[in-house]
Design a protein around this motif. Structure first.
Motif, PDB file in Angstrom:
ATOM      1  N   GLN A 125    -105.704 -15.670 -80.690  1.00  0.00           N
ATOM      2  CA  GLN A 125    -105.335 -15.884 -79.296  1.00  0.00           C
ATOM      3  C   GLN A 125    -103.842 -15.620 -79.091  1.00  0.00           C
ATOM      4  O   GLN A 125    -103.444 -14.996 -78.110  1.00  0.00           O
ATOM      5  CB  GLN A 125    -105.681 -17.305 -78.877  1.00  0.00           C
ATOM      6  CG  GLN A 125    -105.417 -17.604 -77.428  1.00  0.00           C
ATOM      7  CD  GLN A 125    -105.769 -19.025 -77.079  1.00  0.00           C
ATOM      8  OE1 GLN A 125    -105.741 -19.916 -77.922  1.00  0.00           O
ATOM      9  NE2 GLN A 125    -106.104 -19.253 -75.828  1.00  0.00           N
ATOM     10  N   GLN A 126    -103.008 -16.071 -80.010  1.00  0.00           N
ATOM     11  CA  GLN A 126    -101.577 -15.833 -79.925  1.00  0.00           C
ATOM     12  C   GLN A 126    -101.269 -14.340 -80.026  1.00  0.00           C
ATOM     13  O   GLN A 126    -100.388 -13.835 -79.343  1.00  0.00           O
ATOM     14  CB  GLN A 126    -100.830 -16.588 -81.024  1.00  0.00           C
ATOM     15  CG  GLN A 126    -100.718 -18.069 -80.789  1.00  0.00           C
ATOM     16  CD  GLN A 126     -99.924 -18.382 -79.548  1.00  0.00           C
ATOM     17  OE1 GLN A 126    -100.477 -18.785 -78.545  1.00  0.00           O
ATOM     18  NE2 GLN A 126     -98.637 -18.191 -79.611  1.00  0.00           N
ATOM     19  N   GLY A 127    -102.000 -13.626 -80.874  1.00  0.00           N
ATOM     20  CA  GLY A 127    -101.795 -12.194 -81.028  1.00  0.00           C
ATOM     21  C   GLY A 127    -102.095 -11.433 -79.738  1.00  0.00           C
ATOM     22  O   GLY A 127    -101.326 -10.561 -79.332  1.00  0.00           O
ATOM     23  N   THR A 128    -103.207 -11.766 -79.083  1.00  0.00           N
ATOM     24  CA  THR A 128    -103.538 -11.098 -77.820  1.00  0.00           C
ATOM     25  C   THR A 128    -102.548 -11.479 -76.730  1.00  0.00           C
ATOM     26  O   THR A 128    -102.165 -10.637 -75.910  1.00  0.00           O
ATOM     27  CB  THR A 128    -104.965 -11.423 -77.363  1.00  0.00           C
ATOM     28  OG1 THR A 128    -105.109 -12.837 -77.229  1.00  0.00           O
ATOM     29  CG2 THR A 128    -105.988 -10.891 -78.342  1.00  0.00           C
ATOM     30  N   ARG A 129    -102.099 -12.714 -76.721  1.00  0.00           N
ATOM     31  CA  ARG A 129    -101.103 -13.146 -75.745  1.00  0.00           C
ATOM     32  C   ARG A 129     -99.797 -12.388 -75.948  1.00  0.00           C
ATOM     33  O   ARG A 129     -99.170 -11.939 -74.987  1.00  0.00           O
ATOM     34  CB  ARG A 129    -100.838 -14.640 -75.867  1.00  0.00           C
ATOM     35  CG  ARG A 129     -99.831 -15.151 -74.875  1.00  0.00           C
ATOM     36  CD  ARG A 129     -99.319 -16.538 -75.286  1.00  0.00           C
ATOM     37  NE  ARG A 129     -98.192 -16.920 -74.485  1.00  0.00           N
ATOM     38  CZ  ARG A 129     -96.936 -16.528 -74.680  1.00  0.00           C
ATOM     39  NH1 ARG A 129     -96.653 -15.706 -75.650  1.00  0.00           N
ATOM     40  NH2 ARG A 129     -95.962 -16.945 -73.908  1.00  0.00           N
ATOM     41  N   ASN A 130     -99.397 -12.233 -77.194  1.00  0.00           N
ATOM     42  CA  ASN A 130     -98.166 -11.508 -77.482  1.00  0.00           C
ATOM     43  C   ASN A 130     -98.263 -10.035 -77.078  1.00  0.00           C
ATOM     44  O   ASN A 130     -97.283  -9.461 -76.582  1.00  0.00           O
ATOM     45  CB  ASN A 130     -97.805 -11.624 -78.961  1.00  0.00           C
ATOM     46  CG  ASN A 130     -97.374 -13.018 -79.337  1.00  0.00           C
ATOM     47  OD1 ASN A 130     -97.040 -13.826 -78.484  1.00  0.00           O
ATOM     48  ND2 ASN A 130     -97.400 -13.301 -80.633  1.00  0.00           N
ATOM     49  N   LYS A 131     -99.419  -9.425 -77.278  1.00  0.00           N
ATOM     50  CA  LYS A 131     -99.612  -8.032 -76.874  1.00  0.00           C
ATOM     51  C   LYS A 131     -99.503  -7.883 -75.359  1.00  0.00           C
ATOM     52  O   LYS A 131     -98.849  -6.955 -74.869  1.00  0.00           O
ATOM     53  CB  LYS A 131    -100.972  -7.512 -77.338  1.00  0.00           C
ATOM     54  CG  LYS A 131    -101.027  -7.243 -78.817  1.00  0.00           C
ATOM     55  CD  LYS A 131    -102.409  -6.764 -79.216  1.00  0.00           C
ATOM     56  CE  LYS A 131    -102.475  -6.623 -80.742  1.00  0.00           C
ATOM     57  NZ  LYS A 131    -103.831  -6.258 -81.165  1.00  0.00           N
TER      58      LYS A 131
END
Length: 72
Positions: free
Chosen positions: A60-66
């Motif tokens: 979830q953090q990875g998609t948010r960062n993208k």
């Protein structure tokens, strides 16, 4: 305790009830609890939940960062 460089799972026991915490290292000395669940009867159940929650949290953090990077 499962661990990585920034996120990890910490288990705690209180009177035969286990709690699983997904924590984030904010600095060298400070840990911030990002997600928690309590009421597990065994350490294995708490560890399994923690590992799954950690995996979901990091994704979830990875998609948010993208998404955040695309706005820049």
């Amino acid at each position: 305790m499962a661990s990585s460089t920034k996120y990890s799972v910490i288990l705690e026991e209180d009177e035969n009830i286990w709690t699983s915490n997904v924590v984030r290292r904010a600095s060298r000395k400070e840990l911030i609890v990002s997600k928690t669940e309590t009421g597990f009867k065994t350490e294995e159940e708490a560890q399994a939940w923690g590992d799954e929650a950690l995996k979901e949290f990091v994704e979830q953090q990875g998609t948010r960062n993208k998404r955040h990077n695309e706005k820049r």
